[in-house]
Design a protein around this motif. Sequence first.
Motif, PDB file in Angstrom:
ATOM      1  N   ARG A 160      -0.524  11.746   0.290  1.00  0.00           N
ATOM      2  CA  ARG A 160      -0.252  13.045   0.923  1.00  0.00           C
ATOM      3  C   ARG A 160      -1.498  13.585   1.607  1.00  0.00           C
ATOM      4  NH1 ARG A 160       3.584  16.457  -3.147  1.00  0.00           N
ATOM      5  NH2 ARG A 160       5.408  15.163  -2.801  1.00  0.00           N
ATOM      6  N   ALA A 161      -1.294  14.290   2.684  1.00  0.00           N
ATOM      7  CA  ALA A 161      -2.395  14.786   3.518  1.00  0.00           C
ATOM      8  C   ALA A 161      -3.013  16.059   2.939  1.00  0.00           C
ATOM      9  CB  ALA A 161      -1.915  15.019   4.940  1.00  0.00           C
ATOM     10  N   ASN A 162      -3.655  15.928   1.784  1.00  0.00           N
ATOM     11  CA  ASN A 162      -4.426  17.041   1.238  1.00  0.00           C
ATOM     12  C   ASN A 162      -5.509  16.484   0.323  1.00  0.00           C
ATOM     13  OD1 ASN A 162      -3.530  17.097  -1.656  1.00  0.00           O
ATOM     14  ND2 ASN A 162      -1.544  17.496  -0.701  1.00  0.00           N
ATOM     15  N   GLU A 163      -6.513  17.278   0.088  1.00  0.00           N
ATOM     16  CA  GLU A 163      -7.682  16.813  -0.647  1.00  0.00           C
ATOM     17  C   GLU A 163      -7.388  16.497  -2.112  1.00  0.00           C
ATOM     18  OE1 GLU A 163     -12.342  17.716  -0.024  1.00  0.00           O
ATOM     19  OE2 GLU A 163     -11.115  19.427  -0.558  1.00  0.00           O
ATOM     20  N   ASN A 164      -6.505  17.244  -2.753  1.00  0.00           N
ATOM     21  CA  ASN A 164      -6.171  16.975  -4.156  1.00  0.00           C
ATOM     22  C   ASN A 164      -5.486  15.628  -4.322  1.00  0.00           C
ATOM     23  OD1 ASN A 164      -7.306  19.296  -5.229  1.00  0.00           O
ATOM     24  ND2 ASN A 164      -5.440  20.495  -4.945  1.00  0.00           N
ATOM     25  N   SER A 165      -4.553  15.305  -3.423  1.00  0.00           N
ATOM     26  CA  SER A 165      -3.882  14.009  -3.480  1.00  0.00           C
ATOM     27  C   SER A 165      -4.861  12.879  -3.214  1.00  0.00           C
ATOM     28  CB  SER A 165      -2.734  13.955  -2.465  1.00  0.00           C
ATOM     29  OG  SER A 165      -1.737  14.883  -2.811  1.00  0.00           O
ATOM     30  N   LEU A 166      -5.784  13.112  -2.284  1.00  0.00           N
ATOM     31  CA  LEU A 166      -6.806  12.120  -1.994  1.00  0.00           C
ATOM     32  C   LEU A 166      -7.683  11.876  -3.222  1.00  0.00           C
ATOM     33  CD1 LEU A 166      -8.402  10.265  -0.118  1.00  0.00           C
ATOM     34  CD2 LEU A 166      -9.579  12.292   0.758  1.00  0.00           C
ATOM     35  N   LEU A 167      -8.084  12.941  -3.900  1.00  0.00           N
ATOM     36  CA  LEU A 167      -8.925  12.825  -5.085  1.00  0.00           C
ATOM     37  C   LEU A 167      -8.225  12.016  -6.185  1.00  0.00           C
ATOM     38  CD1 LEU A 167     -11.639  13.716  -6.346  1.00  0.00           C
ATOM     39  CD2 LEU A 167     -10.440  15.712  -7.235  1.00  0.00           C
ATOM     40  N   LYS A 168      -6.954  12.284  -6.420  1.00  0.00           N
ATOM     41  CA  LYS A 168      -6.191  11.551  -7.438  1.00  0.00           C
ATOM     42  C   LYS A 168      -6.086  10.073  -7.079  1.00  0.00           C
ATOM     43  CE  LYS A 168      -3.465  15.486  -8.952  1.00  0.00           C
ATOM     44  NZ  LYS A 168      -2.147  16.125  -8.951  1.00  0.00           N
ATOM     45  N   ALA A 169      -5.846   9.791  -5.807  1.00  0.00           N
ATOM     46  CA  ALA A 169      -5.724   8.398  -5.375  1.00  0.00           C
ATOM     47  C   ALA A 169      -7.047   7.656  -5.537  1.00  0.00           C
ATOM     48  CB  ALA A 169      -5.250   8.336  -3.925  1.00  0.00           C
TER      49      ALA A 169
ATOM     50  N   MET B 197     -10.460  13.671   7.684  1.00  0.00           N
ATOM     51  CA  MET B 197     -10.386  12.603   6.687  1.00  0.00           C
ATOM     52  C   MET B 197      -9.281  12.738   5.646  1.00  0.00           C
ATOM     53  SD  MET B 197     -13.440  12.987   4.001  1.00  0.00           S
ATOM     54  CE  MET B 197     -12.494  12.327   2.660  1.00  0.00           C
ATOM     55  N   ALA B 198      -8.743  13.924   5.438  1.00  0.00           N
ATOM     56  CA  ALA B 198      -7.664  14.065   4.449  1.00  0.00           C
ATOM     57  C   ALA B 198      -6.292  14.079   5.108  1.00  0.00           C
ATOM     58  CB  ALA B 198      -7.867  15.347   3.634  1.00  0.00           C
ATOM     59  N   THR B 199      -6.206  13.682   6.386  1.00  0.00           N
ATOM     60  CA  THR B 199      -4.930  13.757   7.090  1.00  0.00           C
ATOM     61  C   THR B 199      -4.224  12.413   7.225  1.00  0.00           C
ATOM     62  OG1 THR B 199      -6.010  13.562   9.248  1.00  0.00           O
ATOM     63  CG2 THR B 199      -5.625  15.780   8.422  1.00  0.00           C
ATOM     64  N   ASP B 200      -4.938  11.292   7.126  1.00  0.00           N
ATOM     65  CA  ASP B 200      -4.326   9.974   7.266  1.00  0.00           C
ATOM     66  C   ASP B 200      -4.977   9.040   6.254  1.00  0.00           C
ATOM     67  OD1 ASP B 200      -2.650   8.013   8.224  1.00  0.00           O
ATOM     68  OD2 ASP B 200      -3.916   7.508   9.934  1.00  0.00           O
ATOM     69  N   VAL B 201      -4.355   8.913   5.088  1.00  0.00           N
ATOM     70  CA  VAL B 201      -4.978   8.235   3.955  1.00  0.00           C
ATOM     71  C   VAL B 201      -4.061   7.138   3.422  1.00  0.00           C
ATOM     72  CG1 VAL B 201      -5.970   8.578   1.674  1.00  0.00           C
ATOM     73  CG2 VAL B 201      -6.085  10.423   3.355  1.00  0.00           C
ATOM     74  N   TYR B 202      -4.634   5.944   3.122  1.00  0.00           N
ATOM     75  CA  TYR B 202      -3.884   4.824   2.535  1.00  0.00           C
ATOM     76  C   TYR B 202      -4.630   4.301   1.334  1.00  0.00           C
ATOM     77  CZ  TYR B 202      -1.039   4.712   6.699  1.00  0.00           C
ATOM     78  OH  TYR B 202      -0.180   5.047   7.702  1.00  0.00           O
TER      79      TYR B 202
ATOM     80  N   TYR C  79       0.846  -1.189   0.000  1.00  0.00           N
ATOM     81  CA  TYR C  79       0.000   0.000   0.000  1.00  0.00           C
ATOM     82  C   TYR C  79       0.879   1.235   0.000  1.00  0.00           C
ATOM     83  CZ  TYR C  79       1.148   0.068   4.960  1.00  0.00           C
ATOM     84  OH  TYR C  79       1.823   0.090   6.144  1.00  0.00           O
ATOM     85  N   LYS C  80       0.293   2.360  -0.295  1.00  0.00           N
ATOM     86  CA  LYS C  80       1.006   3.637  -0.297  1.00  0.00           C
ATOM     87  C   LYS C  80       0.268   4.620   0.581  1.00  0.00           C
ATOM     88  CE  LYS C  80       3.091   3.601  -4.861  1.00  0.00           C
ATOM     89  NZ  LYS C  80       3.197   4.326  -6.129  1.00  0.00           N
ATOM     90  N   LYS C  81       1.010   5.449   1.233  1.00  0.00           N
ATOM     91  CA  LYS C  81       0.440   6.547   2.004  1.00  0.00           C
ATOM     92  C   LYS C  81       0.194   7.703   1.040  1.00  0.00           C
ATOM     93  CE  LYS C  81       0.378   8.700   6.273  1.00  0.00           C
ATOM     94  NZ  LYS C  81      -1.007   8.882   6.577  1.00  0.00           N
TER      95      LYS C  81
ATOM     96  N   ALA D 260      -9.415   8.212  -7.574  1.00  0.00           N
ATOM     97  CA  ALA D 260      -9.740   8.023  -8.988  1.00  0.00           C
ATOM     98  C   ALA D 260      -9.074   6.779  -9.573  1.00  0.00           C
ATOM     99  CB  ALA D 260      -9.328   9.258  -9.786  1.00  0.00           C
ATOM    100  N   ASN D 261      -8.051   6.250  -8.887  1.00  0.00           N
ATOM    101  CA  ASN D 261      -7.276   5.135  -9.442  1.00  0.00           C
ATOM    102  C   ASN D 261      -7.361   3.820  -8.675  1.00  0.00           C
ATOM    103  OD1 ASN D 261      -5.940   6.380 -11.767  1.00  0.00           O
ATOM    104  ND2 ASN D 261      -5.161   7.777 -10.212  1.00  0.00           N
ATOM    105  N   GLN D 262      -7.773   3.842  -7.426  1.00  0.00           N
ATOM    106  CA  GLN D 262      -7.830   2.605  -6.648  1.00  0.00           C
ATOM    107  C   GLN D 262      -8.659   2.803  -5.387  1.00  0.00           C
ATOM    108  OE1 GLN D 262      -4.263   3.870  -6.881  1.00  0.00           O
ATOM    109  NE2 GLN D 262      -4.766   5.191  -5.185  1.00  0.00           N
ATOM    110  N   HIS D 263      -8.862   1.721  -4.649  1.00  0.00           N
ATOM    111  CA  HIS D 263      -9.575   1.809  -3.383  1.00  0.00           C
ATOM    112  C   HIS D 263      -8.729   2.565  -2.381  1.00  0.00           C
ATOM    113  CE1 HIS D 263     -12.664  -0.978  -4.612  1.00  0.00           C
ATOM    114  NE2 HIS D 263     -11.729  -1.787  -5.070  1.00  0.00           N
ATOM    115  N   VAL D 264      -9.371   3.417  -1.599  1.00  0.00           N
ATOM    116  CA  VAL D 264      -8.649   4.232  -0.618  1.00  0.00           C
ATOM    117  C   VAL D 264      -9.379   4.169   0.714  1.00  0.00           C
ATOM    118  CG1 VAL D 264      -7.880   6.565  -0.040  1.00  0.00           C
ATOM    119  CG2 VAL D 264      -7.766   5.782  -2.403  1.00  0.00           C
TER     120      VAL D 264
END
Length: 136
Positions: free
Chosen positions: A40-49, A131-136, A36-38, A51-55
Amino acid sequence: MIQKNGITFESVYSYTTIEGKCIIEQNSSLVFIDGYKKVRANENSLLKAVANQHVSVAIDSLGFDFEDYYGGVFVQNNGTNLDHEMMVGYYTNKHGIKYWILRNSWEPIWREGGYMRMLRGASNPQELCGMATDVY
């Protein structure tokens, strides 16, 4: 834990409540992950992740605003004491309101059929249950 033991479909085992027991059939099909990958703690990085896989995101589920949520798009600041994991997706409704869709592991009777919606594009998304501070 999943890397070592694998994971199966929710339909293979029954989860009743927090006090209930999860029993996996011995012959059930398991899936293993390589890693898995961590995010980045921001909404844009979360959105990109997303869009490509389960988060999976960690959220603060103990605040009164969260406990009182029964539907609609959640917009309150609930805090950042991260204590619960949820799967996340995103959507924009026909009125242009952008929101995150959070899937809870609790029973389907919880809130909106086991889901909740949380505002996307907030001025400080880290404060929306953290929710955008600790994302895998």
